[in-house]
Every structure is written in C-alpha cells, then in structure tokens.
Write an enzyme that holds these catalytic residues in place. Structure first.
Site, mmCIF file in Angstrom:
data_model
loop_
_atom_site.group_PDB
_atom_site.id
_atom_site.type_symbol
_atom_site.label_atom_id
_atom_site.label_comp_id
_atom_site.label_asym_id
_atom_site.label_seq_id
_atom_site.Cartn_x
_atom_site.Cartn_y
_atom_site.Cartn_z
ATOM 1 N N ASP A 156 0.831 -1.202 0.000
ATOM 2 C CA ASP A 156 0.000 0.000 0.000
ATOM 3 C C ASP A 156 0.869 1.257 0.000
ATOM 4 O OD1 ASP A 156 -2.757 1.168 0.474
ATOM 5 O OD2 ASP A 156 -1.725 1.957 2.240
ATOM 6 N N GLU A 182 1.610 -0.150 -4.929
ATOM 7 C CA GLU A 182 0.585 0.817 -5.329
ATOM 8 C C GLU A 182 1.281 2.134 -5.677
ATOM 9 O OE1 GLU A 182 -3.564 2.738 -3.625
ATOM 10 O OE2 GLU A 182 -1.850 2.524 -2.275
#
Length: 614
Positions: free
Chosen positions: A327, A356
């Site tokens: 993330d 990400e």
C-alpha cells in the site's frame, strides 16, 4: 517470633526485587527460523526499564545490544548463522546476577522456502475485503480486546466478514478462474471507527481477532496451496494506526515522522522524481501522514526499517505467503523503501511484490519498477518487481463511454496506453485492473453488461497480471461519491440472514449468472493461454471504435477484437495479414464457434471476440 528487619528495609528490599523482576511485555519477532539467508536477527525487547539489564545467551552469539532514549526498549542483534532449530534462553542480568530469563525459539524452516514462486502473469488475482466478503464465524464478530463492535447497519462499520468466510468460499473463487487471492489487510486495527478496512494497524504481528487468528491465516494459505492457488498479503510499510501499541511509548522520538506531532502529506507523489521539486514539497509527500489516524513511519530510522523488514519476512515464512501488495508504496522514504524491498527479495528471489503507485503518467509509474532506466537517470532502483497500471485503469474508466470516437477519445485511449510499454523494464509483471477497493465500481460507471464484457475481455488478454474486484463478477455496483462503504458492499450470501446467496448459481438472477458465466469462461480459458501469459503484442490503430490486437508466442496466437461501437461492423482481415499470415480458421473462445479467417469478419456492436488462430 520478632521480625529482625525494619519496615523500611523490607520496603527497600521489595522495591529492589520488583526492579529485578522487570516484566517483558513483548519480544518481536516472537520467534524466527534457522537457515535464513540473512543470519543477523534483531530482537526488539519491550518491558518496563528493560534497558537497565544486560542480556546474555547460552550459546547464541550476541552481536550488538542497542539502547535508545526510551529505557523500556532493548534491541538485541543475535547471529543465527549455522545454528540449528532450537530453543535457547536470553538471560537478563543486573549487578552480575541473572534477574530473569526469556526463552526464544529458532524453528525449522520449510524445505525450499527461499525458492517459493510468487504470483506472475499466468495468474488472475481476486481482490476482496474480508469484512465485506463472507461471515464464516459469527462468534468472532465482536471481540473484548478490540474497541469497534460489529454493526451491519453502518456503512463504515464492522460487518463481520472473516478468514473462515473466505475459506468456505474458495470453491466459488476458484470457479471464476482466479488463481490467487489478494485480501486487504488482516492485521489488528483497533480504531474506534472505520476499522474494517484495516489499513491503520495496531499490531503487525497479530491477525485482527474479528477476522480470526494467526493460525486461521496460515490455514487460508494452506487451503489455497492445496488448490494450486496463491495468497497475497496487503502490506503497509508507510504507516501504522494511531492506536498501534507503540504510539503510547515510542522506541525513539523519530520512529515516526514528527513536525512535531502531525502534519498531513500533500499527496503529490510526482515530487519524488521531480528534479525541480522544492525540498519542502518532497518532504511533505514522503514524511507527512497519510491521514491523522495513520502515523507516518520513518524508514530512514535504521531500527524502524529493520523492524519492518523482519516483520515482512516473518509473515512470508510463518504464513507461507506467495506475494505482497504494498500500500502507498511511493509515499515512503525512497531509500528506505528500496532497502526494504531488496531485503525481502534477497531472502526470496522468486517472490513477487506489487506496489501501489497511484500516478497518471506511464513514465512516472515505470520509474518505480525494478531496474527502471527512468529511475536510473537519478541513480535510483526500487528493486520492486511489479507496479499497478493506473493509466490503463484511467483509460478503461472513460473509453467505453465514448460513442463518437475522436483523435484522442474512445478506444484510442486504450491503444495509447500500450504505446508506452517500452518504458517498463518488465512489461509482463504489471498489475492490470478496471477497479479496486479505492476506486469507482466499474458496473456503476458503465451500468451495462456489454461494457463489462468488453472490459473483462481486455483485462483477460492484455500483457500483465489481471485483478478482479470481488462482486463485479455478479454485477455488483457502488457509488464512490456516496462514500467508500458503498464501493465495499457486502457480498450477497456472505451472511446467513441475507435474502439471496449469490455464491450459488441457482440463487443468482439471470443477469447475475450472465456476468458470472462470462467472467468464469474467459479467465478459466486464460489459465492455459501461454500467449497471454508471456507472449508478444501487436496492436492495430482502432478504426470506428473497433480495437484489434494479437498476443502470440511460438506455440499460440490469439486475435482479440473489441467493438466498442454500438453499430455492427465488418472487418477486412487483409489488414491483419502481418499476424494472420496464411491462417484459414480460428476458434472463438467466448461463443465457442469456428471462425473463417479467409473472409471479412462480421462483429455485432458492443461485442468482443477472443479468437485462437488455428
């Protein structure tokens, strides 16, 4: 009998004894393994005034003992090189005497653990949010040791989905053609509200009890591996939650970024590679907190960085993982996140990590992939194997609405995305998707199954690793404008009280089955389509909003036709002789019929073909 000791002496004696009997509250990692590639292991010992004691071991070499300004922490580096699996004691001495001991264990490592194969372009990843997928164990919905309790009436509340719910529906996920599961984070999140997304973690060595136990997570991996499927953990290096147990007693002041206290990121990730960026703008992107409830971890602190490296490796080894999705990857300290990534990949050379990188320019995304020539301009290498194709997501989110294509609108938007493939050092190791848990639902954006079919055709046949978001395969919708909870709705049938069970074909509507059957057909076909996994691509400029491309290797050739126009069209196949050569027929995968390649090809509006050229 008269007491010969004065009350004062007894009090002093009790005080001294209490000091000697310091309580060790945590040892992290809680255990480790013999035979690891990196033999140095740094143990974090936490307990009241623990730094006043001197640690010693019975045989295992202590390389370093590091203290910080917080006397409740000790960082002990031991050498596990050539050590077999064993239990040993760490003695804590004071004034030359052993005050107490802590047993530690090196476990036997799984055979060939270091060579584990991560997810790759032969896989299809099913992304789910565990709290919203299925409630397999109602007894863990609310737990005494975490604050927020289950309440399905709240869009942003805990709904009760758990690991057992995932395990009970693996047949369903496998039947879709999925070969891997990416679950949003499962470690404990003890926020008072909105804890269901679990990105604000309060204990990174513990599965949230509302999802189950650490053993349940291991069981999920085992159940998947028995099906030749893979488990991908959503890992967060950038931040923890404000309720993480360390936040009340930090090991060092700079364990997190402080200004002092809180300051929010500017979210401008382009500052990370902008040669003209001001120092303050780049700093606020990297060091600012993602939101106020998520303290930003300082990966430039060696102790914090090593803690994160060891935690990641611990989960891979403990739960037998096949990959990470990281993330907010590009919000991290650039040097720190590259060090973290390299350390994981050095331990597991065939593992895979996708980051990400939510940017809207291919060059900026490609900068973050391992061995990027763009990153090399600034002498930077992330060592990150895979990135997410957000520019394809951008194109998909608008191109299929275009009824009257223009120079730069319509299927040309998709075509142009692939023009820039030369920027990526490993074009097959890129995650392709139409939506995820942070974006608008594709079935809300388009509201037409024909558009959904065109989009899934694209995802199933282009280069990279396709990712499907739970529920889309039955037409689930959700309006991000109404809040994140609306794009994270409960899967119908995941709860016993649900009126419909969409996990079962007989309980789905006809339209839901049409969504499901199409998705299942193309992704199950894709499992053995090697030209899609690792083949080359030739694409043709879209004409009249019809996009044609070929995927091919030495053993297979696939022609994909996507008619985004509402009008029927006829293709002159002579235009595609470069790829068709002398081929006479092909098998159309979606409809199952044989196609003549010696005459013009008629294709209905808003329809796609996947043709195996024979």
């Amino acid at each position: 009998m008269k007491n010969k000791y004065s009350p004062l002496f007894i009090i002093l004696l009790m005080f001294a004894y209490a000091n000697l009997q310091a309580q060790i509250e945590r040892v992290e990692p809680p255990f480790w393994w013999s035979g690891m590639q990196k033999s140095e292991l740094q143990l974090m010992i936490y307990g009241e005034n623990i730094a006043s004691f001197q640690p010693k071991t019975d045989g295992i070499a202590i390389l370093e003992v590091k203290k910080t300004e917080n006397t409740n922490y000790l960082f002990i580096t031991i050498d596990t090189k050539n050590e077999v699996a064993q239990k040993f004691n760490i003695d804590f001495e004071k004034n030359g005497k052993v005050a107490f001991s802590e047993e530690y264990e090196l476990k036997e490592r799984k055979q060939n653990s270091a060579q584990r194969k991560g997810f790759d372009s032969s896989d299809m990843i099913y992304l789910l949010m565990p709290d919203r997928f299925a409630n397999g164990n109602t007894k863990n919905d609310s737990q005494p040791n975490v604050v927020e309790k289950a309440d399905r009436t709240k869009q942003g509340g805990r709904h009760g989905g758990d690991i057992e719910g995932i395990i009970k529906h693996l047949d369903y996920i496998e039947s879709l053609g999925a070969t891997a599961i990416w679950s949003t984070p499962l470690c404990e999140d003890n926020d008072t509200v909105y804890s269901y997304h679990t990105y604000a973690q309060s204990d990174v060595y513990k599965i949230d009890p509302r999802y189950g136990t650490n053993e349940d997570y291991k069981k999920l991996a085992s159940e998947l591996h028995q099906r030749n499927m893979k488990l991908i953990m959503d890992y967060v290096v950038n931040h923890w939650g404000a309720t993480h147990w360390m936040m009340d007693d930090l090991p060092t002041y700079d364990w997190i970024h402080q200004f002092p206290g809180y300051a929010q990121t500017n979210y401008r990730m382009s500052t990370q590679m902008d040669p003209n960026a001001s120092e303050i703008d780049a700093k606020m992107c990297m060091d600012g907190w993602f939101v106020k409830s998520m303290p930003d971890l300082n990966q430039s602190n060696p102790l914090a960085l090593n803690y994160l490296i060891q935690n990641a490796i611990w989960w891979i080894e403990y739960a037998d993982l096949d990959g990470f999705r990281v993330d907010t990857y590009s919000y991290n300290d650039k040097k720190g996140i590259a060090t973290w990534t390299k350390a994981v990949m050095d331990e597991y050379p065939n593992f895979n990590i996708v980051g990400e990188i939510w940017l809207h320019d291919q060059a900026q995304i490609a900068y973050w992939q391992k061995d990027s020539k763009i990153g090399a301009i600034q002498n930077y290498n992330t060592y990150l194997p895979s990135v997410m194709d957000f520019t394809l997501h951008d194109a998909v989110s608008s191109a299929f609405h275009v009824e009257n294509p223009s120079w730069d609108k319509g299927m040309i938007q998709v075509y142009e995305n692939f023009v820039n493939d030369f920027l990526y050092p490993d074009i097959n190791n890129i995650l392709v998707f139409a939506e995820n848990h942070d974006t608008g639902r594709v079935n809300e954006i388009y509201n037409d199954i024909q558009d959904y079919k065109l989009i899934m055709t694209l995802l199933a046949t282009v280069r990279g690793i396709p990712q499907l978001y739970y529920g889309s395969e039955i037409g689930m919708k959700g309006n991000k404008g109404k809040g994140d909870g609306d794009i994270r709705r409960d899967f119908p049938g995941g709860w016993k009280e649900d009126a419909q069970n969409a996990f079962v074909a007989s309980d789905r509507t006809g339209l839901q089955n049409e969504y499901f059957n199409f998705t299942s057909k193309i992704f199950n076909w894709r499992k053995k389509a090697t030209a899609i996994h690792n083949g080359k691509t030739t694409q043709y400029l879209p004409q009249d909003n019809v996009y044609v491309y070929f995927r091919y290797n030495d053993n297979q050739k696939v022609m994909v036709v996507i008619n985004n126009s509402k009008e029927n069209t006829t293709l002159d196949l002579n235009r595609f002789k470069e790829n068709l050569k002398e081929a006479k027929t092909g098998k159309e995968i979606i409809g199952g019929e044989e196609i003549s390649l010696e005459k013009p090809l008629n294709i209905v509006g808003k329809t796609s073909y996947i043709i195996e050229v024979l």
